[in-house]
Design a protein around this motif. Structure first.
Motif, short mmCIF file in Angstrom:
data_model
loop_
_atom_site.label_atom_id
_atom_site.label_comp_id
_atom_site.label_asym_id
_atom_site.label_seq_id
_atom_site.Cartn_x
_atom_site.Cartn_y
_atom_site.Cartn_z
N SER A 386 0.19 -5.46 -8.49
CA SER A 386 1.50 -5.41 -7.83
C SER A 386 2.46 -5.90 -8.91
N GLU A 444 5.36 -8.81 -6.62
CA GLU A 444 6.29 -8.25 -5.65
C GLU A 444 5.74 -8.28 -4.23
N ASP A 445 4.42 -8.25 -4.10
CA ASP A 445 3.84 -8.21 -2.75
C ASP A 445 3.65 -9.61 -2.17
N SER A 465 -2.11 -15.41 -1.50
CA SER A 465 -1.21 -14.48 -0.83
C SER A 465 -0.33 -15.25 0.15
N SER A 467 1.86 -13.70 2.11
CA SER A 467 2.36 -12.82 3.17
C SER A 467 1.78 -13.17 4.53
N THR A 472 5.00 -9.01 8.68
CA THR A 472 5.51 -7.97 7.79
C THR A 472 5.29 -6.62 8.43
N THR A 474 3.96 -4.13 7.17
CA THR A 474 2.93 -3.34 6.49
C THR A 474 2.08 -2.63 7.53
N SER A 501 4.67 -2.23 -2.55
CA SER A 501 4.91 -3.31 -1.62
C SER A 501 5.89 -2.80 -0.58
N ASP A 502 5.53 -2.97 0.67
CA ASP A 502 6.39 -2.41 1.70
C ASP A 502 7.52 -3.35 2.08
#
Lengths: 994, 344
Positions: A386, A444-445, A465, A467, A472, A474, A501-502
């Motif tokens: 990423s 970026e993710d 991670s 996230s 998110t 995703t 990356s969404d």
């Protein structure tokens, strides 16, 4: 007398400088950008990768790395190792061949280019006659067979590149003997493939583009068999027993042909088996096919491509078929090439690993373990799986933390094969790294990757991670390892490259790790700041977000940028490793631009374009919020426009489209030339246009009304003399884009009351630099002029405690100047102007320790500085004098300059491509570069007996080479002298005329 | 103090407000002749038609004060203070080739933007190999009403050769931009004007005096005071103003005066630490006058401006030194006839 003494001091200083500083671009880490060719030597156990920029990189056992660069700026299209030698041949897309060798020098091997060659055709022949399309290094190690676009095969002696014209196999010779009934006999097209019979080195098969394959006897100089395939040929494979030839074709089919017998024996040259593996509907070409026998049981069949055109034409697949197992390995980027490593001393054993080079990574699949797991690569790791958004380097990690991070990382890597790395060529001679260094990259993710940056191999240790903390958007169906039961083709996703990356708000912007306490803080694009703590057990946490309003009632504000991330309210199970302890979200949710952590005081400070704040992560409350926003600054007020965001989004989408529709790029030499011309013409037109409308730059003094003056660039905790010269107090320093420094005095309760008594912050000082340049760094120097140690460093006995008796100094680094102020009364003491003198601006600055290479115990602190011109400087402390400077990065390489990080021991990293770090060093003592030795394999075939084996012989050769080099140098000097003379006399003539 | 000027008809007219000041500037052709008188000594009867015909060759000199840097930017005081302040000057005339011009722009924290743009371009140089095209930096645009435009000393297509004494050759446009911005408080740019017709014609005498032990920072300077001072600079024989620059003065340390606000206290400019503290010296603006003349001028020639800086005494000194004197007029005329101008 005085002058003399000063002169003496200066020369002594020069000597010390030489002992301290030395610039080296040591090596590159990561995955080569735009690889274009792959080669492997089973005898040397070395892997070679060629790139579009003309670089050639060799890898063996971890730590064994070589790099070479072709002078021509042309892509490497093929790489072939010469059998039984430490040498290889590369073919570039300018049709030149290059001979490289690994030569031992002072006990180490080095990669050298020793020859170059371009085929020359008969006069008047079209260039396609000699345009090389296929290369076969003959197993004798003495011949190179070159198939060309014109359909000829040229035979060249190596290493000297001597053309053996009498042995060439011309198209006419072949065409004459082609059976009359073969459809394509009038135009056999180019030579697509050349293969040698594994059991009879005199026999080769020549595969022509039209489909015809001819088995040619090199001794008798005649064709022994014709294989009349009628589909466009893509590749040819001769099985190990020499009995069969496999051909793959552009319609997605492959055929197996029996070898043997003379021409005219109809039955035996019939295709024995033909198949379109993913048939029925039109399929894409099978670009390469390999079949390898196993001792017991059926052989392995591997081929790339061949997917049904309409439904899976965009997939990058390699199919592996063994017995009943059939898997289509699905890669996320285009396949460049692949090969299979076989076990055993002479690589004659079982196929053990499949090595696939795709455009963005190298994937190795263990073929001997059930389920064919991936083997973790110790090098060539795609840093950009990423996109990298920031980096942070921590030197000299304590062993305890190191082991805990490794343990956490090991738990993440259970899906990898347990088998050792199968490419083991060469010996790594480098001594063990003196300390454990960690490079953290933010992506970026929303992930943070931990890399072991101590030595030559940048090895992935652990991946965090962030996230999981947020909701998110995703797609839950986007699971990488998902495969539906009974799906055809039987896809299996492999590789870790996934740049899409969404939610770009997750992107990591700043990282700070305290190596003593294991506290980590990361901050991201949507104003999120996470404080994490290392936990060896999995644990469930409910994360509460604390929102910090940085505007503090500032009027007339409208944030038009992205929204805050949604925090998950339900408890989340976090695996062992770094687990979130606290979450702060800035309002407005602008990107975090500065971040620092003080683990001893348990405080984290962060800043955005609107202001800065200090958060107490023990009591979980805010201590200080300061708005730095200038009310007239509209840009900062509104945030990034939504338009920008949508552009990015649409870009992402179009990239996906491109990825889908990307057709495999095959050799189109003619087209390339035309394209090049076209591009050149366009470039010229663009240049002409630029001439008409020149770039202008406005000359204006900076004012307080400029955009983003309130953006916080740097934050710094220091225990120093802020208010009076007898009592040191904890303090926070913040520097802005508008040249303003804010200093706050922090009152911390005693350790026993730390948990319940409030911490207070009081404004103490505000400095507005008159030149208003952005402030990039703040450092407090102690009474000895040494930078204050990191928090907890003294407590762990790893640093001398700072001198608190002498007066402290404040070093403010702006983009334009280095200024030293006295403390507590802020008065300017010294300064060094940079921009006013040479027009360069400071982009990065970091304090580093430089040890002398002569005396173990001497060293100095210095400031490493990177400018926007790509130069690195060392500035002395506390005297702020320029010591040395070197050109490091091209000034046009903006992303390289932006990505640079310095270590605390005089090294640095910067991105030379999205996937590669260059490692450089300014220190004479701390230098990490590969030291390795590769020895040519012992090979006792009769054909190689005349080659020198003993070292003595090779050294004699080396000497000879040296001598010849010397002679060349002399000649060169002679020539240039003559040229000068010529010029001189010419000038004389001119002046006489005048 | 009374400031008067001579108009095209030779009339002596006062300058005491913006209107007649503009009038004075606009009618100046090519030389603006100024008269400075003490108010109490002023002979108001001289105003009017033909009042000046009898002293046509009177030398007129502009006298100006630079702010006393002990205090932060005190207003410049001559008669009507707000109307006069130095905005630019031509310096180092004696050491530069005649085709070049070194211009100093005074930002002085004023509101007016510097107001110009630069671009890449190419110029032709004479090298041992003959004429050669080399990349250069040029002024591409002037902002109307900006400082650069108002000086009249810089123009579009002038080639920038140096910024604060550093050659720009080999530097990128962005580098030069950053250098100029970093020096914007005290910007000195050396240009090769696109229009070479308005060059200062320097006499041999000037060159000789320029080499009299002065550093490159010193030397003869032309000062432009107002938005129309270009007319003065472009005049065939401009009035010389000799400035007593100490070497370090060019590198003005104005930007050292960072502002420190102590908690709850007043803002104060940072003084340099005593170790290498050097007060920016008091620059002297001396009228262009031949030193061999009257004793009234010796005060200025010695460079001893009254240190008290009180406007009254300054005015006295200035008035004394600038009162037109027939003697001087004579001498000046002689010099003009010789075609030599003697400077310090």
């Amino acid at each position: 007398m005085k002058r003399l003494r000063r002169h003496g001091q200066e020369s002594q200083r020069e000597r010390i400088k030489q002992e301290l500083f030395q610039f080296n671009k040591a090596m590159e880490h990561g995955f080569p950008h735009q690889p274009s060719a792959l080669g492997y030597s089973a005898s040397l156990q070395l892997l070679a990768i060629g790139t579009r920029s003309g670089a050639i990189k060799l890898y063996g056992a971890p730590g064994v790395e070589f790099m070479g660069l072709h002078e021509e700026n042309a892509a490497v299209t093929q790489v072939h190792f010469l059998p039984h030698q430490a040498g290889l041949v590369t073919l570039l897309d300018d049709n030149s061949l290059h001979m490289w060798t690994l030569r031992a020098h002072k006990g180490q091997s080095e990669l050298l280019e020793i020859g170059r060659f371009t085929l020359t055709g008969p006069p008047g022949a079209s260039p396609s006659v000699t345009s090389v399309t296929a290369v076969l290094p003959h197993s004798s190690g003495e011949l190179l067979l070159l198939g060309t676009e014109g359909g000829h095969v040229f035979i060249v002696e190596v290493p000297g590149f001597r053309e053996l014209e009498e042995r060439n196999i011309s198209l006419d010779q072949v065409a004459n003997s082609v059976p009359e009934d073969y459809i394509g006999r009038r135009n056999l097209e180019h030579v697509e493939a050349l293969q040698e019979n594994p059991v009879n080195p005199d026999q080769i098969v020549i595969g022509y583009g039209r489909g015809l394959m001819v088995i040619w006897d090199l001794e008798k100089l005649c064709a022994t068999q014709h294989i009349p395939a009628t589909q466009q040929l893509e590749s040819v494979w001769w099985t190990d027993d020499g009995k069969y030839i496999l051909s793959s074709h552009s319609d997605g089919s492959y055929c197996r042909w029996m070898v043997g017998g003379e021409d005219g024996n109809e039955e035996e040259e019939e295709e024995e088996k033909s198949d379109i593996p993913y048939g029925h509907f039109p399929c894409k070409a099978i670009s390469k096919i390999v079949q390898l026998p196993t001792k017991e049981g059926p052989p392995f069949l591997l081929f790339s491509g061949g997917m049904p055109r309409a439904s899976y034409g965009d997939r990058h697949c390699i199919t592996v078929i063994h017995s009943k197992t059939h898997v289509a390995l699905d890669f996320t980027s285009r396949i460049i090439d692949f090969f299979v490593i076989k076990d055993g001393p002479r690589s004659a054993g079982e196929p053990s690993a499949l090595v696939v080079l795709v455009e963005e990574e190298l994937v190795i699949i263990d073929l001997q373990t059930e389920g064919w797991p991936v083997i973790q690569t110790p090098y060539l790791v795609p840093l950009h799986s990423s996109a990298i958004t920031c980096s942070h380097h921590v030197s000299a990690i304590p062993l305890k933390l190191w082991e805990r991070v490794i343990a956490a990382g090991d738990l993440q890597n259970t899906h990898y094969s347990k088998k050792p790395w199968p490419i083991t060529g060469g010996q790594n001679l480098a001594s063990d790294p003196p300390q454990r260094d960690l490079l953290l990259t933010g992506h970026e993710d929303g992930t943070v990757r931990f890399w072991d940056a101590s030595g030559v191999c940048l090895y992935p240790m652990y991946k965090l991670s962030t996230s999981a903390v947020f909701h998110t958007d995703t797609d839950p169906n986007d699971n990488m390892n998902q495969s539906t039961e009974g799906e055809w083709p039987p896809f299996r996703k492999v590789g870790c490259f996934d740049p899409y990356s969404d939610d770009p708000r997750l992107g990591i912007q700043k990282i700070h790790l305290c190596k003593y306490s294991g506290y980590l803080t990361v901050a991201g694009t949507a104003g999120q700041i996470l404080v994490l703590e290392l936990n060896d057990e999995a644990a469930e946490h409910t994360i509460e977000a604390k929102v910090v309003d940085l505007l503090q009632g500032q009027e007339g504000f409208r944030w038009k940028g992205h929204t805050r991330l949604d925090v998950r309210e339900d408890p989340v199970l976090f695996p062992p490793g770094f687990q979130p302890l606290a979450l702060v979200q800035c309002q407005p949710p602008a990107v975090v631009t500065a971040l620092t952590l003080h683990s001893e005081w348990k405080l984290v400070a962060f800043g955005t374009s609107h202001g800065f704040a200090v958060y107490d992560y023990q009591q979980k409350n805010n201590i200080l919020i300061k708005c730095t926003l200038n009310p007239s600054d509209q840009l900062a007020m509104e945030g990034p426009l939504s338009r920008v965001k949508s552009i990015k989004k649409s870009l992402r989408q179009s990239f996906r489209r491109i990825r889908r529709s990307r057709v495999s790029l095959r050799k189109h030499h003619v087209n390339n030339a035309a394209k090049l011309q076209d591009a050149n013409a366009r470039l010229e037109a663009e240049l002409a246009e630029m001439e008409l409308a020149p770039v202008q730059r406005k000359i204006e003094a900076r004012s307080s009304d400029d955009s983003f003056t309130g953006l916080v660039r740097t934050l710094y905790f220091a225990d120093t003399f802020l208010s009076d010269s007898s009592h040191n107090t904890p303090s926070l320093w913040a520097g802005t884009n508008g040249g303003c420094v804010f200093a706050y005095m922090l009152r911390l309760p005693s350790v026993e009351h730390r948990a319940d008594e409030p911490i207070t912050a009081q404004p103490a000082k505000e400095i507005q630099l008159m030149h208003r340049a952005p402030i990039v760094g703040i450092v407090v120097l102690d009474g000895h002029g040494a930078p204050l140690p990191e928090p907890l460093e003294v407590a762990h006995d790893l640093a001398r405690s700072p001198d608190m008796h002498g007066s402290h100094h404040l070093l403010v680094i702006s983009e334009e100047q280095f200024k030293v102020f006295t403390l507590p009364k802020v008065s300017a003491k010294m300064k060094l102007k940079l921009t006013a003198v040479d027009g360069s601006r400071v982009r990065r600055a970091g304090v580093a320790w430089f040890g002398s290479n002569r005396t173990e115990d001497y060293g100095e602190s210095g400031l490493m500085v990177l400018t926007n011109q790509g130069d690195v400087h060392v500035v002395s402390l506390p005297g702020v004098k320029l010591q040395v400077h070197y050109n490091c990065i091209r000034r046009e390489d903006v992303s390289g300059i932006a990505s640079c990080v310095f270590t605390k021991h005089g090294q640095g990293f910067y991105l030379i491509s999205p996937s590669e770090f260059e490692r450089f060093s300014l220190s004479t003592r701390n230098l990490v570069e590969p030291h390795c030795l590769v020895e040519a394999p012992q090979y006792s075939a009769p054909s190689t007996q005349h080659r020198p084996h003993a070292n003595k012989a090779s050294s004699a050769q080396r000497n000879a080479r040296h001598e010849s080099e010397d002679a060349e140098v002399l000649q060169e000097i002679q020539k240039s002298l003559e040229a000068d003379q010529m010029l001189f006399s010419e000038n004389n003539v001119k002046s006489a005329l005048a | 103090m009374l400031v008067c000027y001579a108009d095209v008809h030779g009339d002596l007219l006062p300058i005491n407000n913006d209107d007649n000041y503009h009038k004075a500037i606009s009618t100046a052709s090519p030389l603006l002749r100024l008269f400075l008188q003490r108010k109490e000594e002023a002979d108001y009867t001289t105003f009017g038609t033909d009042s000046l015909t009898r002293k046509k060759n009177t030398v007129l000199s502009a006298v100006l004060l630079r702010p006393d840097t002990n205090r932060k930017k005190p207003p410049v005081i001559i008669s009507l203070p707000k109307d006069f302040r130095p905005v630019s000057s031509i310096i180092d005339v004696d050491i530069l080739p005649e085709t070049h011009r070194r211009v100093r722009l005074y930002k002085h924290g004023q509101e007016k933007p510097l107001g110009f743009y630069i671009r890449d371009g190419s110029s032709v140089r004479v090298t041992p190999q003959g004429l050669e095209k080399v990349p250069g930096i040029f002024i591409s645009r002037m902002v109307p009403g900006g400082l650069a435009e108002s000086t009249g000393l810089l123009a579009v297509n002038d080639e920038v050769l140096e910024v604060n004494g550093i050659e720009v050759a080999g530097k990128s446009l962005d580098q030069v931009t950053d250098m100029m911005i970093a020096n914007s408080h005290n910007l000195i740019i050396t240009v090769k004007p696109a229009n070479q017709r308005n060059n200062v014609v320097r006499s041999r005498g000037g060159a000789a005096s320029g080499s009299s032990g002065r550093s490159s920072d010193s030397g003869a300077s032309y000062y432009g005071y107002t938005s129309h001072s270009a007319s003065g600079a472009a005049a065939p024989v401009p009035s010389h103003i000799i400035q007593n620059f100490p070497a370090g003065d060019l590198e003005s340390d104005e930007d050292d005066e960072d502002l420190v606000i102590e908690a709850g206290g007043e803002a104060e400019p940072i003084r340099r630490a005593p170790s290498n503290y050097s007060m920016p010296s008091v620059p002297l603006y001396q009228p262009h006058l031949d030193l061999r003349t009257t004793s009234t001028l010796s005060v200025n020639a010695n460079g001893t401006l009254p240190a008290s800086g009180s406007s009254g005494s300054l005015n006295n000194a200035l008035a004394a030194s600038t009162t037109p004197s027939p003697d001087r007029a004579m001498q000046r005329r002689n010099l003009e006839e010789d075609g030599t101008v003697i400077t310090l």
